[in-house]
Design a protein around this motif. Structure first.
Motif, PDB file in Angstrom:
ATOM      1  N   VAL A  10       0.862  -1.182   0.000  1.00 37.40           N
ATOM      2  CA  VAL A  10       0.000   0.000   0.000  1.00 37.40           C
ATOM      3  C   VAL A  10       0.895   1.226   0.000  1.00 37.40           C
ATOM      4  O   VAL A  10       1.472   1.594   1.020  1.00 37.40           O
ATOM      5  N   LYS A  44      -7.092   3.710   7.134  1.00 35.31           N
ATOM      6  CA  LYS A  44      -7.796   2.454   6.913  1.00 35.31           C
ATOM      7  C   LYS A  44      -7.599   2.046   5.464  1.00 35.31           C
ATOM      8  O   LYS A  44      -7.833   2.840   4.551  1.00 35.31           O
ATOM      9  N   THR A  45      -7.150   0.806   5.257  1.00 36.61           N
ATOM     10  CA  THR A  45      -6.870   0.340   3.900  1.00 36.61           C
ATOM     11  C   THR A  45      -8.165  -0.105   3.231  1.00 36.61           C
ATOM     12  O   THR A  45      -9.231  -0.179   3.867  1.00 36.61           O
ATOM     13  N   ASP A  46      -8.036  -0.394   1.920  1.00 33.65           N
ATOM     14  CA  ASP A  46      -9.206  -0.863   1.181  1.00 33.65           C
ATOM     15  C   ASP A  46      -9.712  -2.203   1.704  1.00 33.65           C
ATOM     16  O   ASP A  46     -10.890  -2.536   1.547  1.00 33.65           O
ATOM     17  N   SER A  47      -8.799  -2.976   2.317  1.00 32.41           N
ATOM     18  CA  SER A  47      -9.201  -4.278   2.881  1.00 32.41           C
ATOM     19  C   SER A  47      -9.680  -4.149   4.327  1.00 32.41           C
ATOM     20  O   SER A  47      -9.667  -5.132   5.077  1.00 32.41           O
ATOM     21  N   GLN A  48     -10.060  -2.926   4.711  1.00 32.66           N
ATOM     22  CA  GLN A  48     -10.637  -2.670   6.043  1.00 32.66           C
ATOM     23  C   GLN A  48      -9.677  -2.983   7.178  1.00 32.66           C
ATOM     24  O   GLN A  48     -10.093  -3.396   8.261  1.00 32.66           O
TER      25      GLN A  48
END
Length: 420
Positions: free
Chosen positions: A105, A120-124
């Protein structure tokens, strides 16, 4: 009524304590979050500092060149940090453009100037991020950004939340039980007072109802009777007079008890020589019919014993005690009146060898309208207010009354009054 009041007290107590407990749990959880976050920030900053320390700025052909090959995770000339837990590390130049990075990321351009952030990443997945501006010889040479997952911290906080979720309801249940118990304790004096007032009202009504009924019956008979017997009419009027006189005495006693609640005002207190007062009472009472059938002996000290009080009230208290002692002592018996000092008290002691009082009746003997049954009928025991009046007089003088009695052997009553 008392159970409802007890429930209300317990409910309000539980609500108040429960609110405090919930606020306290929330504050503790907030402090735990802050502590965990500070711990994570310290760890992240320490790892980023190790990487920053490996950045070298070297001169080649008069030009400054940045060497990142020896920076852990970023360079190829160094072994990666063991157990680094870093999921991203990036180096940005002075224009905040990405130069070199580690991880998946990435951010091509630095959007912050420095400090800690939570993203917060796209994968929560929640990540903690630190951005450090790097200086060498006072010049800004770039920025290092590193990120760590917050999974361990979230697990720790989840366990802590579970502990609170179990502990708070259990504590609330304990608080509710404690509130119920304390409510019972708080209601106890009120219940006793209520029972006492109810009993007092019932006794007073009973004492007044019987003579009133007798007066009405005698008056109705006098109105309806056509008898010319004047002596019979006179006896009925005499009976009405006696009953009314008895009721007047009862009402006076009740008014007395109502009037002298608490300590007497200081303007009512005067120096009283108990020797003189008791000697006078003994001389006067020795001629009363109650004292004719027995031996009334007064044992008074030679020195004067002085107290502060109201002479008329103290006289009434002593006469009530002497009256009781003489009434319930058999013919030929003895009644002793003594006066002495004990510590800082003046003690008036009346001892008789009369019928005594059963042990089961002693705790209630000073209650209003209380009469010991059988031996002490209404005819001999009056209205059952004599000892209540004695106790109230003595307490209004700051004193106390003690009683010791053995059934069929006699009674000892002691009145303690503070010495002047």
């Amino acid at each position: 009524m008392f159970n409802r009041s007890r429930r209300n007290l317990a409910s309000w107590f539980t609500l108040a304590m429960g609110s405090i407990l919930v606020v306290f749990a929330a504050v503790v959880y907030y402090l735990k979050v802050v502590d965990e976050l500070e711990g994570l920030d310290r760890l992240l900053y320490k790892k980023a500092s190790v990487m920053v320390a490996s950045v070298k700025l070297e001169m080649h052909d008069g030009q400054q060149q940045l060497d990142l090959e020896h920076v852990p995770l970023l360079g190829s000339m160094v072994q990666p940090l063991p157990d680094s837990e870093l999921v991203y590390a990036g180096w940005y130049d002075r224009q905040k453009q990405l130069v070199q990075f580690f991880g998946k990321v990435k951010s091509d351009r630095l959007l912050v100037s420095g400090g800690f952030d939570t993203i917060k990443t796209d994968s929560q997945v929640w990540l903690r991020q630190v951005t450090l501006p790097v200086y060498q010889h006072g010049l800004l040479i770039g920025y290092l950004q590193a990120r760590m997952p917050m999974t361990a911290m979230e697990n720790t906080l989840a366990e802590f939340r579970l502990v609170l979720a179990i502990a708070v309801p259990i504590t609330l249940a304990v608080v509710a039980l404690t509130g119920w118990w304390l409510g019972g304790l708080a209601m106890q004096p009120i219940r006793h007072s209520y029972d006492y007032l109810q009993r007092f009202t019932a006794d007073a009504s009973h004492e007044l109802r019987s003579p009133l009924t007798a007066i009405i019956n005698n008056a109705q008979y006098g109105l309806l009777s056509k008898s010319a017997d004047l002596e019979g009419q006179r006896q009925r009027f005499q009976k009405i007079f006696d009953i009314a006189k008895s009721m007047s005495a009862l009402v006076n006693d009740l008014l007395f008890l109502a009037r002298y609640q608490g300590h007497l005002p200081t303007e009512f207190l005067h120096k009283i020589d108990l020797n003189q007062l008791l000697a006078q009472i003994t001389d006067d009472y020795a001629n009363q019919p109650d004292a004719q059938h027995l031996s009334l002996v007064a044992k008074l000290p030679s020195n004067s014993i002085t107290v502060l009080g109201d002479a008329n009230l103290l006289r009434q208290a002593v006469i009530n005690l002497l009256s009781n002692a003489c009434k319930y002592t058999h013919a030929g018996g003895q009644v002793y009146l003594q006066l002495f000092t004990q510590s800082h008290w003046a003690v008036i002691q009346i001892v008789d060898n009369g019928i005594g009082i059963p042990e089961t009746d002693l705790p209630y003997i000073f209650e209003r309208f209380y009469r010991v049954d059988k031996k002490r009928s209404r005819k001999t025991g009056g209205f059952g207010l004599g000892l209540a009046i004695v106790q109230q007089i003595v307490q209004s003088h700051g004193g106390k009354v003690r009683i010791n009695s053995t059934f069929k052997e006699g009674t000892t009553l002691q009145v303690f009054l503070p010495l002047y």
